[in-house]
Motif scaffolding. Structure first.
Motif, mmCIF file in Angstrom:
data_model
loop_
_atom_site.group_PDB
_atom_site.id
_atom_site.type_symbol
_atom_site.label_atom_id
_atom_site.label_comp_id
_atom_site.label_asym_id
_atom_site.label_seq_id
_atom_site.Cartn_x
_atom_site.Cartn_y
_atom_site.Cartn_z
ATOM 1 N N PRO A 198 14.344 12.052 63.720
ATOM 2 C CA PRO A 198 15.520 13.068 63.521
ATOM 3 C C PRO A 198 16.687 12.500 63.427
ATOM 4 O O PRO A 198 17.799 13.125 62.992
ATOM 5 C CB PRO A 198 15.320 13.882 64.723
ATOM 6 N N ALA A 199 17.101 11.357 63.900
ATOM 7 C CA ALA A 199 18.502 10.843 64.040
ATOM 8 C C ALA A 199 18.558 9.780 62.825
ATOM 9 O O ALA A 199 19.753 9.142 62.560
ATOM 10 C CB ALA A 199 18.472 9.750 65.312
ATOM 11 N N LEU A 200 17.835 9.868 61.817
ATOM 12 C CA LEU A 200 18.046 9.079 60.506
ATOM 13 C C LEU A 200 19.165 9.338 60.021
ATOM 14 O O LEU A 200 19.716 8.481 59.243
ATOM 15 C CB LEU A 200 16.684 9.458 59.519
ATOM 16 N N LEU A 201 19.748 10.593 59.840
ATOM 17 C CA LEU A 201 20.887 10.831 59.147
ATOM 18 C C LEU A 201 22.019 11.485 59.950
ATOM 19 O O LEU A 201 21.695 11.877 61.102
ATOM 20 C CB LEU A 201 20.608 11.927 57.994
ATOM 21 N N PRO A 202 23.389 11.403 59.564
ATOM 22 C CA PRO A 202 24.121 12.059 60.482
ATOM 23 C C PRO A 202 23.982 13.741 60.526
ATOM 24 O O PRO A 202 23.403 14.272 59.461
ATOM 25 C CB PRO A 202 25.590 12.105 59.597
ATOM 26 N N VAL A 203 24.269 14.502 61.863
ATOM 27 C CA VAL A 203 23.698 15.920 61.811
ATOM 28 C C VAL A 203 24.927 16.808 62.125
ATOM 29 O O VAL A 203 25.784 16.307 62.660
ATOM 30 C CB VAL A 203 22.628 15.822 63.035
ATOM 31 N N PHE A 204 24.552 17.832 61.520
ATOM 32 C CA PHE A 204 25.552 18.869 61.691
ATOM 33 C C PHE A 204 24.778 20.137 62.180
ATOM 34 O O PHE A 204 23.465 20.366 61.631
ATOM 35 C CB PHE A 204 25.958 19.563 60.318
ATOM 36 N N ARG A 205 25.348 20.923 63.114
ATOM 37 C CA ARG A 205 24.456 22.016 63.807
ATOM 38 C C ARG A 205 25.049 23.293 63.596
ATOM 39 O O ARG A 205 26.219 23.260 63.220
ATOM 40 C CB ARG A 205 24.370 21.863 65.402
ATOM 41 N N THR A 206 24.284 24.217 63.415
ATOM 42 C CA THR A 206 24.743 25.559 63.190
ATOM 43 C C THR A 206 23.739 26.732 63.789
ATOM 44 O O THR A 206 22.771 26.271 64.568
ATOM 45 C CB THR A 206 24.623 25.952 61.689
ATOM 46 N N TRP A 207 23.934 27.733 63.592
ATOM 47 C CA TRP A 207 23.227 28.960 64.593
ATOM 48 C C TRP A 207 21.678 29.142 63.819
ATOM 49 O O TRP A 207 21.856 29.405 62.417
ATOM 50 C CB TRP A 207 23.987 30.202 64.476
ATOM 51 N N PRO A 208 20.844 29.805 64.406
ATOM 52 C CA PRO A 208 19.520 30.219 63.884
ATOM 53 C C PRO A 208 19.622 31.158 62.807
ATOM 54 O O PRO A 208 18.933 30.869 61.723
ATOM 55 C CB PRO A 208 18.873 30.735 65.227
ATOM 56 N N PRO A 209 20.358 32.271 62.915
ATOM 57 C CA PRO A 209 20.432 33.317 61.640
ATOM 58 C C PRO A 209 21.002 32.611 60.375
ATOM 59 O O PRO A 209 20.523 33.181 59.278
ATOM 60 C CB PRO A 209 21.428 34.450 62.288
ATOM 61 N N VAL A 210 21.494 31.563 60.533
ATOM 62 C CA VAL A 210 22.211 30.984 59.266
ATOM 63 C C VAL A 210 20.933 30.324 58.418
ATOM 64 O O VAL A 210 21.247 30.129 57.330
ATOM 65 C CB VAL A 210 23.358 29.889 59.682
ATOM 66 N N LEU A 211 19.718 29.944 59.006
ATOM 67 C CA LEU A 211 18.795 29.470 58.378
ATOM 68 C C LEU A 211 18.216 30.158 57.083
ATOM 69 O O LEU A 211 18.124 29.571 56.196
ATOM 70 C CB LEU A 211 17.659 28.947 59.304
ATOM 71 N N GLN A 212 18.115 31.248 57.352
ATOM 72 C CA GLN A 212 17.741 32.278 56.047
ATOM 73 C C GLN A 212 18.582 32.309 55.141
ATOM 74 O O GLN A 212 17.965 32.218 53.959
ATOM 75 C CB GLN A 212 17.677 33.578 56.674
ATOM 76 N N LYS A 213 19.901 32.200 55.202
ATOM 77 C CA LYS A 213 20.749 31.949 54.069
ATOM 78 C C LYS A 213 20.764 30.420 53.497
ATOM 79 O O LYS A 213 20.684 30.510 52.187
ATOM 80 C CB LYS A 213 22.134 32.227 54.668
ATOM 81 N N LEU A 214 20.500 29.471 54.276
ATOM 82 C CA LEU A 214 20.419 28.363 53.972
ATOM 83 C C LEU A 214 19.070 28.039 52.781
ATOM 84 O O LEU A 214 19.012 27.554 51.738
ATOM 85 C CB LEU A 214 20.092 27.432 54.716
ATOM 86 N N ILE A 215 17.802 28.934 53.523
ATOM 87 C CA ILE A 215 16.594 28.998 52.436
ATOM 88 C C ILE A 215 17.051 29.786 51.232
ATOM 89 O O ILE A 215 16.280 29.238 50.185
ATOM 90 C CB ILE A 215 15.462 29.459 53.226
ATOM 91 N N GLY A 216 17.766 30.540 51.399
ATOM 92 C CA GLY A 216 17.901 31.424 50.093
ATOM 93 C C GLY A 216 18.910 30.514 48.930
ATOM 94 O O GLY A 216 18.938 31.018 47.974
#
Length: 595
Positions: free
Chosen positions: A90-108
């Motif tokens: 999981p530490a292979l790349l620089p990480v940005f965090r966001t909120w769980p409801p945003v995931l559905q939008k990213l998947i779309g």
């Protein structure tokens, strides 16, 4: 990028030299990987597959697959890890965090916007524009998306955390993830972020959530496409309760519509099933002869069933309840006892027997419309679109030397003309300037412009007139040759130079084994994968796609043995490509003398 299904072009095992190169490329792209970790990801002795795909927008992507899981994907010569790799490291790349409801939008297919980024106490990762990075959710270190930084970290802060943050390429639950074993993210808790809100501020979860929705309503930016509905504004959705309520309401309202759609879909399937059975019985009764058996199932579909489809209708197995020809034929064998299908060679099925006395077949009446001929299709199997050979025209471009000759016709340097247009312009120029020889109408007198444009320096003092044919041939010879390719229903494609012919050659591989190579199929609108499949079925030999060295996104077809005779029949007879656009047919094996 993978929000919609993609098309697999080829799937081959990687070579040893390519495996070493891949290891070196991954090591250079991800220096945090140790040698042991790299060996675990790309083992030396386990089979690693290279899968070439086309994304829904036409981008060519290369996948590297181990144990049926895609580990890395290569796009425009850049290598990116998939979530399957990032869950292990999981530490292979620089990480940005966001909120769980945003995931559905990213998947779309949405990108992550800066207002939706949760800033930890340690601050944002240090990235430059275009750097590969990952996206995680609050309270979990397991990455759920991979993308590139839209701007550098400094610019993110200077912009006040507004605008696009991460251009998302791949997410958990998209079609690339579904290409693997579809496992879920591991449990990797991250206690550092608990209680923090958008951009690192404290945030209390309110059940009504009006202020929270206003604050983070632009946390993602969705891809716009004609087929998608307008994006809803609820992208903040910090309280998961409201999201669940919306889904429940949508589900209740959409039940009736879903039932109606399912009924329509079932009716379409039943209609296509009936058409499929009609074409099948028609083909058996009037097309198939006993002497043709055993008959390849793909040939039966292409040459017989399609030919029996009534005018105005289109036979599409994928729209039937069977989905595949093999399943349909199994039903005809088990339920109706009409045919017997057998796999004579591995992976290739043939109809080996037909029950001509079957009551259902004997009672079937052939429709009056018996002269229907289906359009030729690409010889790749089930459901391929019809192929029509392109119309190829030779054109000529006005060169700088000839520009004075074409100025009267308002054609300047670079203007592309048909040969007939060139002849017409030259004829009009000669008539306008009264250059036709009075004593012999077959000759044209040379004026200063014709002299500069068409004569060599050694001819300036000697040649005073030219024949019409010589005049035209000299003009065309001093113009730059171009060509135009027109595919049915598409805009013309014009390019400079000569059109590349389909190049067929025979090469030797290890132990002096012959292979036949075919290049430039794509120039004529032929899918190399479809042609490879067609040849494999015709000659019962292995056919693979290989990248052409020195060219981007171009492949050649390689098939075992000297198969030029079969390739000639396929290209000339089936695809109707003119012989002058095929190079290498003379390399076919000569028949030996009988003793």
């Amino acid at each position: 990028m993978f929000a919609r299904p993609f098309r697999v072009k080829s799937n081959t095992a990687i070579k040893g030299s390519d495996r070493r190169k891949l290891k070196a490329d991954i090591s250079a792209a991800f220096p945090l990987l140790s040698a042991e970790e790299l060996s675990e990801l790309i083992p030396n002795k386990e089979e690693l597959n290279v899968v070439k795909i086309y994304a829904h927008k036409g981008d060519g992507v290369i996948l590297y697959v181990l144990h049926k899981n895609p580990l890395f994907f290569e796009l425009e010569k850049h290598i990116y890890p998939t979530v399957y790799v990032l869950w292990r490291y999981p530490a292979l790349l620089p990480v940005f965090r966001t909120w769980p409801p945003v995931l559905q939008k990213l998947i779309g297919g949405a990108d992550l916007m800066l207002p939706g980024v949760v800033v930890p106490s340690s601050g944002l990762p240090d990235v430059q524009q275009g750097n590969c990075c990952s996206v995680t959710l609050v309270n979990s270190r397991a990455p759920v998306a991979v993308g590139t930084a839209a701007v550098s970290t400094g610019e993110m802060l200077s912009l006040g955390m507004k605008g696009r943050g991460v251009c998302v390429l791949h997410t958990y639950m998209d079609n690339l993830w579904a290409f693997g074993d579809k496992s879920c993210p591991p449990s990797l808790p991250d206690a550092e972020i608990e209680g923090q809100g958008v951009n690192g501020e404290e945030y209390e979860c309110d059940e009504e959530g009006e202020e929270g929705e206003e604050e983070v309503e632009k946390c993602v930016e969705e891809e716009q496409s004609p087929s998608e509905a307008a994006p809803d504004p609820a992208c903040s959705g910090i309280e998961e309760l409201s999201l669940a309520e919306q889904e429940e309401e949508k589900g209740e309202k959409g039940n009736e519509e879903e039932e109606e759609n399912q009924g329509d879909h079932k009716m379409l399937q039943e209609t296509m099933d009936g058409l499929l059975l009609q074409c099948f019985l028609h083909a058996l009764k009037s097309k198939v002869k006993k002497s043709e058996l055993p008959l390849l199932t793909s040939t039966f579909l292409r040459n017989h069933m399609f030919a029996c489809c009534p005018t105005g209708k289109q036979l599409d197995i994928k729209k039937s309840s069977y989905k595949k020809l093999s399943k349909f034929l199994q039903a005809m064998q088990k339920q109706h006892n009409l045919v017997r299908v057998k796999e004579l060679t591995k992976g290739v099925e043939s109809i080996v027997e037909v029950d001509w006395k079957n009551p259902e077949l004997r009672s079937f009446r052939v429709p009056q419309e018996t002269d229907v001929v289906a359009a030729p299709v690409q010889d790749g199997g089930e459901g391929d679109p019809p192929y029509h050979p392109p119309e190829i025209t030779t054109l000529y471009s006005v060169s700088a030397r000839l520009e004075p000759l074409f100025l009267d016709a308002q054609k300047r340097k670079g203007a592309i003309l048909q040969p007939a247009e060139v002849r017409h312009i030259i004829t009009e120029y000669v008539k306008k300037n009264e250059l036709v020889d009075e004593n012999n109408k077959n000759y044209v007198n040379i004026n200063p412009i014709l002299c500069d444009c068409l004569l060599e320096k050694s001819e300036y003092q000697e040649v005073e007139a030219l024949k019409w044919d010589d005049l035209f041939s000299r003009t065309l010879g001093r113009m730059q040759e171009c060509y135009q390719v027109v595919f049915p229903g598409q805009a013309p494609i014009k390019k400079k130079g000569h059109i590349e012919p389909i190049d067929i050659s025979v090469a030797s591989r290890g132990s002096n084994k012959k292979v036949t190579l075919i290049k430039n199929l794509d120039v004529y609108g032929l899918d190399p994968a479809v042609v490879a499949t067609a040849l494999q079925r015709r000659v019962q030999a292995s056919a693979v796609l290989q990248p052409i060295p020195g060219s981007k996104d171009k492949v050649l077809v390689q098939i075992q043995g000297n198969q030029i005779h079969q390739i000639s029949n396929l290209l000339l007879d089936h695809y109707q490509i003119p012989r002058k656009y095929i190079q290498g047919l003379d390399k076919a094996p000569k028949g030996g003398k009988k003793k």
